[in-house]
Design a protein around this motif. Structure first.
Motif, short mmCIF file in Angstrom:
data_model
loop_
_atom_site.label_atom_id
_atom_site.label_comp_id
_atom_site.label_asym_id
_atom_site.label_seq_id
_atom_site.Cartn_x
_atom_site.Cartn_y
_atom_site.Cartn_z
N GLN A 132 0.81 -1.22 0.00
CA GLN A 132 0.00 0.00 0.00
C GLN A 132 0.85 1.27 0.00
O GLN A 132 0.51 2.25 -0.66
CB GLN A 132 -0.96 0.01 1.19
N HIS A 157 -2.44 -6.07 -4.97
CA HIS A 157 -2.19 -5.35 -3.72
C HIS A 157 -1.71 -3.91 -3.97
O HIS A 157 -0.81 -3.42 -3.29
CB HIS A 157 -1.16 -6.10 -2.86
N GLU A 207 -7.69 1.36 -11.00
CA GLU A 207 -8.44 0.50 -10.09
C GLU A 207 -7.62 0.28 -8.83
O GLU A 207 -6.48 -0.17 -8.90
CB GLU A 207 -8.76 -0.84 -10.76
N ASN A 208 -8.19 0.62 -7.68
CA ASN A 208 -7.50 0.48 -6.41
C ASN A 208 -7.88 -0.86 -5.77
O ASN A 208 -9.04 -1.09 -5.43
CB ASN A 208 -7.88 1.64 -5.47
N TYR A 209 -6.91 -1.71 -5.63
CA TYR A 209 -7.10 -3.05 -5.06
C TYR A 209 -7.81 -2.98 -3.70
O TYR A 209 -8.65 -3.81 -3.39
CB TYR A 209 -5.74 -3.72 -4.91
N PHE A 210 -7.47 -1.97 -2.91
CA PHE A 210 -7.96 -1.88 -1.54
C PHE A 210 -9.39 -1.35 -1.47
O PHE A 210 -10.02 -1.40 -0.41
CB PHE A 210 -7.04 -0.99 -0.71
N GLN A 211 -9.89 -0.84 -2.59
CA GLN A 211 -11.24 -0.29 -2.60
C GLN A 211 -12.17 -1.00 -3.58
O GLN A 211 -13.36 -0.70 -3.64
CB GLN A 211 -11.18 1.21 -2.96
N SER A 212 -11.62 -1.93 -4.34
CA SER A 212 -12.39 -2.59 -5.39
C SER A 212 -12.95 -3.93 -4.93
O SER A 212 -12.29 -4.69 -4.24
CB SER A 212 -11.49 -2.81 -6.62
N ASP A 213 -14.18 -4.21 -5.36
CA ASP A 213 -14.78 -5.50 -5.06
C ASP A 213 -14.31 -6.56 -6.05
O ASP A 213 -14.12 -7.72 -5.69
CB ASP A 213 -16.31 -5.40 -5.12
N ILE A 237 -2.42 -0.16 -6.86
CA ILE A 237 -3.26 0.60 -7.78
C ILE A 237 -2.91 0.22 -9.21
O ILE A 237 -1.78 0.40 -9.65
CB ILE A 237 -3.09 2.12 -7.59
N LYS A 293 -11.47 -6.29 -8.18
CA LYS A 293 -10.02 -6.27 -8.44
C LYS A 293 -9.71 -6.31 -9.94
O LYS A 293 -8.60 -6.62 -10.34
CB LYS A 293 -9.29 -7.45 -7.77
#
Length: 498
Positions: free
Chosen positions: A397, A424, A440-446, A426, A448
């Protein structure tokens, strides 16, 4: 020193530290990357050189640890040691600037020395290359086009030269004639850079269509790092048969999900699908089975599929971190092994040679994650007229924002559109001007998953052919200045002794 002067000193030093910390790193304010060198030069612009060395060295060292300790993933004490070594090197341009006195050419000496020091640091350890302040300007669309001509060191030079010119103007504000002369020279260079940027950004369109590209990711980092079975098999020698059986089953589930997502994106219109780095984690004995399934999907869906694999042979330390590119006939077009290994990464080292495939959608090539720090390797993509660079990657991150800037700049340098699908981190797709078409943000995406329309034609860049020639010009300039200074001093000594 009076109490007032001490307070003024403290204010200057505090401003310098704060602007330096927030100019780059996890929390980056691009404007501050122009301001902090001015403050540094003002701190150094006094007669107490010993104190200036200590103050600036301390700011560099402390600031580096705050900026990058989590970004580069080093043990904190190793990071502190690295920061001290880098601080000593970073102080050399200030020494060179001070030695030239109040002459305007001191600004050129400072900027050239800054370029040389940065170049030497990144030549010794290229992974640090993404930390350059030049990357903070990636959204300054006109300025960043300069990298297509001379690489990031052109940006480094201009930013540091601007700072030195600002200080020189402040110190010589009463010398109107010289201000006019040298101010015009600086303004002329800045105007040329601006015009070049405008031409490259606004008027260098390439007549081409676009295709839909998809990047797919299944959360695998947690499995590799936190699951007892998988971790023991991939990273230790102390695993049981039960660990091995469970690992095979869990990785098969990941592979099945990857293939399902690949089919979904192909049916949605994607012509190229790329898996993120490490996603195809597989045991060596199961690699052929996974590749057979992937080949069938590529053929059935009529797509190019970039299969990113992490292949583990149990009880062997080094894994295979590689990409296999499959064409719409299900055939393997080429295989690429990761070259630029990160700290502590136990994988077989590839040769770093460019691999590419000519397709109906343009020439595509691939590198893996930190390979992008090796500009001389990536530059082959520009030379070989690669249209789309596909980059499977895996981040953490704190470093993902740094990594995406580096990727975008590599695309501009070499005239390539770029798709960086990140585990893990962006994921991004960008064109060769630096415009981001998808993120696409891995930490915010359902899901991925990232999809983007990507240009199928790249553009020519000078940098792809001349490389870091600008750096050598800076080195030559410094050498000529040194020789000229030495000759002048020698002549003075001979005059005094005669």
């Amino acid at each position: 020193m009076s109490k007032k002067n001490k307070w003024e000193k403290c204010i200057w030093i505090s401003l310098a530290l704060v602007t330096y910390i927030f100019a780059n790193g996890v929390l980056s304010i691009p404007l501050l990357a122009w301001i902090y060198p001015v403050l540094f030069l003002k701190i150094f612009d006094n007669d107490d050189l010993h104190r200036s060395w200590l103050v600036l060295g301390g700011i560099y060292a402390v600031g580096f640890v705050i900026r990058f300790s989590q970004v580069i993933g080093m043990d904190i004490w190793i990071c502190v040691l690295v920061s001290i070594l880098l601080a000593l090197l970073r102080l050399l341009p200030f020494w060179a600037w001070k030695k030239r006195g109040n002459a305007f050419d001191a600004t050129l000496v400072y900027a050239s020395a800054s370029v040389m020091i940065e170049f030497l640091i990144y030549a010794v350890y290229p992974i640090l290359g993404g930390l350059s302040d030049a990357y903070t300007q990636y959204q300054n669309h006109y300025l960043i086009q300069l990298v297509s001509l001379v690489g990031i060191y052109g940006i480094t030079f201009f930013m540091n030269w601007t700072a030195a010119v600002a200080v020189w103007i402040w110190d010589n504000k009463t010398r109107k004639k010289e201000l006019k002369k040298y101010g015009a020279a600086y303004a002329g260079v800045a105007l040329l850079i601006f015009i070049y940027g405008v031409v490259m950004y606004d008027f260098s369109a390439v007549d081409s269509g676009s295709i839909r590209v998809a990047g797919v990711t299944v959360p695998v980092s947690e499995l590799l790092n936190e699951d007892e079975d998988v971790y023991s098999v991939f990273y230790t020698d102390s695993f049981t048969d039960t660990n091995l059986i469970n690992t095979k089953r869990k990785l098969e589930d990941v592979a099945d999900e990857l293939l399902t997502k690949t089919v979904q994106e192909a049916q949605a219109g994607a012509k190229i699908v790329v898996w993120s780095e490490l996603n195809g984690a597989v045991l060596k004995e199961d690699e052929d089975v996974l590749l057979k399934k992937a080949s069938e999907v590529a053929e059935e869906q009529n797509i190019y599929l970039l299969v990113s694999l992490l292949v583990k042979t149990p009880s062997e330390d080094y894994k295979e971190n590689k990409v296999i590119v499959l064409n719409p006939f299900g055939e393997s077009v080429f295989e690429y092994y990761k070259f630029g290994r990160s700290i502590g990464e136990l994988c077989q080292k590839g040769d770093g040679e460019l691999k590419y495939a000519d397709t109906e959608y343009g020439r595509i090539a691939t590198f893996i994650c930190s390979d992008l720090a090796f500009t001389s390797k990536v530059r082959r993509a520009g030379k070989e007229s690669v249209d789309i660079l596909m980059i499977p990657a895996s981040d953490w991150q704190e470093m993902t924002a740094i990594a995406l800037k580096t990727a975008i700049v590599r695309g501009i340098e070499n005239g390539c559109s770029l798709v960086r699908q990140t585990n893990h981190g962006i994921s991004i797709a960008a064109d060769w001007k630096g415009n981001i078409s998808a993120m696409e943000n891995y930490f915010q995406s359902d899901t991925k998953t990232m999809t983007a329309q990507v240009l199928t034609k790249g553009r020519f860049t000078v940098y792809a052919y001349i490389g870091d020639l600008f750096v050598w010009f800076c080195g030559l300039y410094l050498f000529l200045v040194f020789i000229n200074t030495w000759l002048l001093n020698r002549r003075k000594r001979l005059t005094l002794t005669s």
